[in-house]
Design a protein around this motif. Structure first.
Motif, PDB file in Angstrom:
ATOM      1  N   ILE A  15       0.837  -1.202   0.000  1.00 55.52           N
ATOM      2  CA  ILE A  15       0.000   0.000   0.000  1.00 55.52           C
ATOM      3  C   ILE A  15       0.869   1.248   0.000  1.00 55.52           C
ATOM      4  O   ILE A  15       0.627   2.202  -0.759  1.00 55.52           O
ATOM      5  CB  ILE A  15      -0.942  -0.003   1.228  1.00 55.52           C
ATOM      6  N   VAL A  16       1.901   1.251   0.850  1.00 53.99           N
ATOM      7  CA  VAL A  16       2.779   2.421   0.952  1.00 53.99           C
ATOM      8  C   VAL A  16       3.618   2.573  -0.313  1.00 53.99           C
ATOM      9  O   VAL A  16       3.720   3.668  -0.885  1.00 53.99           O
ATOM     10  CB  VAL A  16       3.687   2.300   2.188  1.00 53.99           C
ATOM     11  N   GLY A  20      -1.412   3.247  -2.938  1.00 49.12           N
ATOM     12  CA  GLY A  20      -2.859   3.077  -2.914  1.00 49.12           C
ATOM     13  C   GLY A  20      -3.265   1.621  -2.794  1.00 49.12           C
ATOM     14  O   GLY A  20      -2.454   0.702  -3.000  1.00 49.12           O
ATOM     15  N   SER A  36      -7.790  -4.494   1.990  1.00 50.10           N
ATOM     16  CA  SER A  36      -8.387  -3.759   3.104  1.00 50.10           C
ATOM     17  C   SER A  36      -8.550  -4.649   4.335  1.00 50.10           C
ATOM     18  O   SER A  36      -8.301  -4.216   5.471  1.00 50.10           O
ATOM     19  CB  SER A  36      -9.747  -3.195   2.680  1.00 50.10           C
ATOM     20  N   ILE A  51      -2.111   3.475   8.461  1.00 52.67           N
ATOM     21  CA  ILE A  51      -2.075   4.256   7.221  1.00 52.67           C
ATOM     22  C   ILE A  51      -2.947   5.490   7.378  1.00 52.67           C
ATOM     23  O   ILE A  51      -4.096   5.397   7.822  1.00 52.67           O
ATOM     24  CB  ILE A  51      -2.587   3.429   6.016  1.00 52.67           C
ATOM     25  N   ARG A  53      -5.138   7.932   5.500  1.00 53.61           N
ATOM     26  CA  ARG A  53      -5.826   7.933   4.195  1.00 53.61           C
ATOM     27  C   ARG A  53      -5.844   9.339   3.619  1.00 53.61           C
ATOM     28  O   ARG A  53      -6.859  10.009   3.506  1.00 53.61           O
ATOM     29  CB  ARG A  53      -7.253   7.415   4.337  1.00 53.61           C
ATOM     30  N   SER A  54      -4.670   9.820   3.243  1.00 46.98           N
ATOM     31  CA  SER A  54      -4.536  11.147   2.651  1.00 46.98           C
ATOM     32  C   SER A  54      -4.070  10.979   1.213  1.00 46.98           C
ATOM     33  O   SER A  54      -3.949   9.862   0.716  1.00 46.98           O
ATOM     34  CB  SER A  54      -3.519  11.970   3.452  1.00 46.98           C
ATOM     35  N   ARG A  55      -3.845  12.083   0.556  1.00 45.50           N
ATOM     36  CA  ARG A  55      -3.295  12.030  -0.796  1.00 45.50           C
ATOM     37  C   ARG A  55      -1.982  12.798  -0.815  1.00 45.50           C
ATOM     38  O   ARG A  55      -1.988  14.012  -0.701  1.00 45.50           O
ATOM     39  CB  ARG A  55      -4.278  12.631  -1.795  1.00 45.50           C
ATOM     40  N   LEU A  57      -1.160   8.647   0.228  1.00 49.74           N
ATOM     41  CA  LEU A  57      -1.218   7.849   1.446  1.00 49.74           C
ATOM     42  C   LEU A  57       0.144   7.867   2.138  1.00 49.74           C
ATOM     43  O   LEU A  57       1.185   7.922   1.488  1.00 49.74           O
ATOM     44  CB  LEU A  57      -1.573   6.392   1.111  1.00 49.74           C
ATOM     45  N   ARG A  58       0.140   7.814   3.455  1.00 46.65           N
ATOM     46  CA  ARG A  58       1.410   7.773   4.168  1.00 46.65           C
ATOM     47  C   ARG A  58       1.258   6.939   5.437  1.00 46.65           C
ATOM     48  O   ARG A  58       0.176   6.877   6.028  1.00 46.65           O
ATOM     49  CB  ARG A  58       1.903   9.179   4.515  1.00 46.65           C
TER      50      ARG A  58
END
Length: 305
Positions: A15-16, A20, A36, A51, A53-55, A57-58
């Motif tokens: 994911i990282v 996404g 998920s 995680i 959930r920003s844009r 992801l971080r």
């Protein structure tokens, strides 16, 4: 101490690394719902969100710790792979694509000496991932646990890491002969550097201003800059007459010899000290990376101070 599901840890890393859930699912060849579910199960086990959930992801602080743990597991598997290859050379080698060994290297080193250094390891099928960033910022990738080593200008070791000096990369100010004749017939001076645009790598790149400030003894320097996010691209743009740039001497040397570029501040060079940082672990893979990079740097860079 809790034992974490390796599949869930690799899911977090995917994911990282992929930025996404959808791309992580594609890489792991599972559904997005499965990604998920694995993340939720891992978060439930840890008792913390992993995680943001920003844009983009971080990872959270807890997520960074688990990400570093996942990278260490990959390193152990890579070490095992090397040992098995020595015992059975005919056995298929190479780790899975999702178990890449990641390092962060500045773009100028990638464009000059670092790829030659790593070629032998790649031929041994080390699943290498090189992340490019500005030399002052590559250490942030190591700090966040996303890579196991980095080439950087920063000399202070992070906690749990070791640091080795690589040497200095020399930077020179170059321009095309036509641009030099038209705008800088006396070369670059404290009075004319504002008359031409400078070509920087990106907005993080402060080498242009640092070179001018140090060369002419100025405290503050404001430049008219264009941005070309490629070391080789910067040199091509300079040769095409776009402007002046401060680039690695290693990269400019062939074009200087051919007369396609001219040194605009003859006798002046900006040495930038580079260091190799990596986790302080016993690992054949880390040792091999360290040996390859320090050996190549000793051959191509100026000796460490």
């Amino acid at each position: 101490m809790s034992t974490y599901d390796p599949a869930a840890l690799e899911c977090l890393a995917a994911i990282v690394e992929e930025g996404g859930f959808e791309r992580a699912a594609q890489r792991l060849n599972v559904t997005q719902s499965a990604v998920s579910q694995r993340l939720r199960a891992l978060e439930a086990q840890v008792g913390s969100v992993l995680i943001v959930r920003s844009r983009p992801l971080r990872p959270t602080t807890a997520g960074q710790l688990l990400l570093k743990h996942t990278k260490q597991l990959r390193l152990l598997r890579a070490d095992l792979e090397r040992d098995l290859q020595e015992l059975a050379p005919s056995a298929p080698g190479g780790g899975r694509e999702d178990e890449r060994i990641s390092i962060a290297v500045n773009a100028d080193s990638i464009a000059t000496w670092a790829l030659d250094a790593l070629q032998g390891l790649v031929r041994q099928r080390l699943p290498l991932e090189i992340i490019a960033d500005d030399q002052d910022f590559t250490q942030e990738w190591l700090r966040s646990g996303q890579v196991l080593g980095c080439v950087t200008t920063l000399g202070s070791a992070l906690r749990g890491c070791k640091v080795l000096p690589l040497g200095a990369m020399r930077y020179v100010a170059v321009g095309s002969p036509d641009l030099a004749n038209r705008y800088l017939p006396q070369g670059l001076t404290a009075h004319n550097f504002r008359d031409v645009p400078f070509i920087a790598f990106n907005r993080k790149d402060d080498l242009q201003a640092e070179f001018v400030a140090r060369t002419f003894g100025l405290k503050r320097v404001a430049l008219n800059q264009l941005f070309v996010p490629s070391s080789e691209g910067q040199v091509r743009a300079v040769a095409a007459g776009w402007g002046v740039s401060v680039v690695p001497e290693l990269l400019a040397r062939p074009l200087l010899a051919e007369g396609r570029l001219v040194d605009l501040a003859a006798g002046q060079a900006l040495p930038v000290q580079l260091y190799w940082h990596c986790w302080n672990l016993e690992s054949q893979v880390l040792d091999a990376l360290t040996e390859a990079l320090t050996g190549a740097a000793a051959r191509q860079l100026s000796p460490p101070r």
